[in-house]
Structures are given as structure tokens and as C-alpha cells.
Design a protein around this motif. Structure first.
Motif, PDB file in Angstrom:
ATOM      1  N   SER A  25      -8.695  -6.166  40.318  1.00  0.00           N
ATOM      2  CA  SER A  25      -7.463  -6.734  41.381  1.00  0.00           C
ATOM      3  C   SER A  25      -6.401  -7.072  40.493  1.00  0.00           C
ATOM      4  O   SER A  25      -6.233  -7.550  39.338  1.00  0.00           O
ATOM      5  CB  SER A  25      -8.097  -7.508  42.180  1.00  0.00           C
ATOM      6  N   GLY A  26      -5.258  -6.921  41.316  1.00  0.00           N
ATOM      7  CA  GLY A  26      -4.087  -7.476  40.567  1.00  0.00           C
ATOM      8  C   GLY A  26      -3.401  -6.347  40.284  1.00  0.00           C
ATOM      9  O   GLY A  26      -2.031  -6.739  39.904  1.00  0.00           O
ATOM     10  N   ARG A  27      -3.789  -5.030  39.880  1.00  0.00           N
ATOM     11  CA  ARG A  27      -2.887  -4.014  39.585  1.00  0.00           C
ATOM     12  C   ARG A  27      -3.504  -2.713  40.193  1.00  0.00           C
ATOM     13  O   ARG A  27      -4.802  -2.627  40.572  1.00  0.00           O
ATOM     14  CB  ARG A  27      -3.125  -3.780  38.039  1.00  0.00           C
ATOM     15  N   THR A  28      -2.587  -1.896  40.270  1.00  0.00           N
ATOM     16  CA  THR A  28      -3.184  -0.570  40.586  1.00  0.00           C
ATOM     17  C   THR A  28      -4.135   0.097  39.773  1.00  0.00           C
ATOM     18  O   THR A  28      -4.211  -0.008  38.420  1.00  0.00           O
ATOM     19  CB  THR A  28      -2.122   0.715  40.617  1.00  0.00           C
ATOM     20  N   PHE A  29      -5.318   0.430  40.331  1.00  0.00           N
ATOM     21  CA  PHE A  29      -6.552   0.740  39.437  1.00  0.00           C
ATOM     22  C   PHE A  29      -5.933   1.879  38.540  1.00  0.00           C
ATOM     23  O   PHE A  29      -6.605   1.714  37.397  1.00  0.00           O
ATOM     24  CB  PHE A  29      -7.705   1.313  40.337  1.00  0.00           C
TER      25      PHE A  29
END
Length: 126
Positions: A25-29
Motif C-alpha cells: 500500500s501507499g504507492r501504485t502497485f
């Protein structure tokens, strides 16, 4: 804030299987250039296990797990999975999920990875 959360570790008998999960989580995969698994046994250095490119879907494995472990991703869940089969006591370790946004990395070099999970214990009894 980037987070990698592992789950799925536990105690299993030799020859058994476990599936580890790493939820990101926290960034685009797809912004990660590589996501990998490392492991560290007591008294030993952290070692590379497997890695995958989230966008190109290439996988890499260390020789000792080839044919036994399978790494795959489910992009819709921002999760990578490490399916571990035919486990042996030598697979006992804390397993860490890692991710990086760097390009052109050496896949097995832990220093290339920017983000790490907290680790999950895998214990294989004989």
C-alpha cells in the motif's frame, strides 16, 4: 506512506506447503520495478529467495527453491504471493517482503530494495 505487510507464515512439517502474502500500500502497485522475498535464518545472512516485476510479470528464483516455490501477483489486490511447496527444514527462516522503484537493479541484492515488511516466521519441522 509505503507499507508492505506479510502474512501466512507458520509451522509445517517437512514436505508440506505454505503460502506467504505481501500486501503493498501507499504507492501504485505497478510503480514498483521489482517486488521480492528474502529470508534470514538464525546466525545467517539475509538471502534472496524470489522476485517478480509487477508490470512485466517476470519472475526470478534462487536455485535452492526453483521447482518448489512459485511467486505470483494479483494486481487487483496489490498483493504478491509466495507459494512454497515441498518444504524442508533448511527453508526455516524469517521471510521478508521487499520492494523497490529503482531500475536496472541486481535482483538478489537486498541493498537495491527501498521498502521492507516486518517479516513472517516460517518453521519447517523434520
Amino acid at each position: 506512506q509505503v507499507q508492505l505487510v506479510e502474512s501466512g507464515g507458520g509451522l509445517v512439517q517437512a514436505g508440506g506447503s505454505l503460502r506467504l502474502s505481501c500486501a503493498a500500500s501507499g504507492r501504485t502497485f505497478s510503480s514498483y520495478t521489482m517486488m521480492g522475498w528474502f529470508r534470514q535464518a538464525p546466525g545467517k545472512e539475509r538471502e534472496f529467495v524470489a522476485a517478480i516485476t509487477p508490470s512485466a510479470f517476470r519472475t526470478y528464483y534462487t536455485d535452492s527453491v526453483k521447482g518448489r516455490f512459485i511467486l505470483f501477483k494479483v494486481s487487483a489486490k496489490n498483493t504478491v504471493y509466495l507459494q512454497m511447496n515441498s518444504l524442508t527444514p533448511e527453508d526455516t527462516a524469517v521471510y521478508y517482503c521487499a520492494a523497490t522503484t529503482k531500475n536496472g537493479i541486481t535482483v538478489a541484492n537486498a541493498l537495491m530494495y527501498d521498502y521492507w515488511g516486518q517479516g513472517t516466521q516460517v518453521t519447517v519441522s523434520s
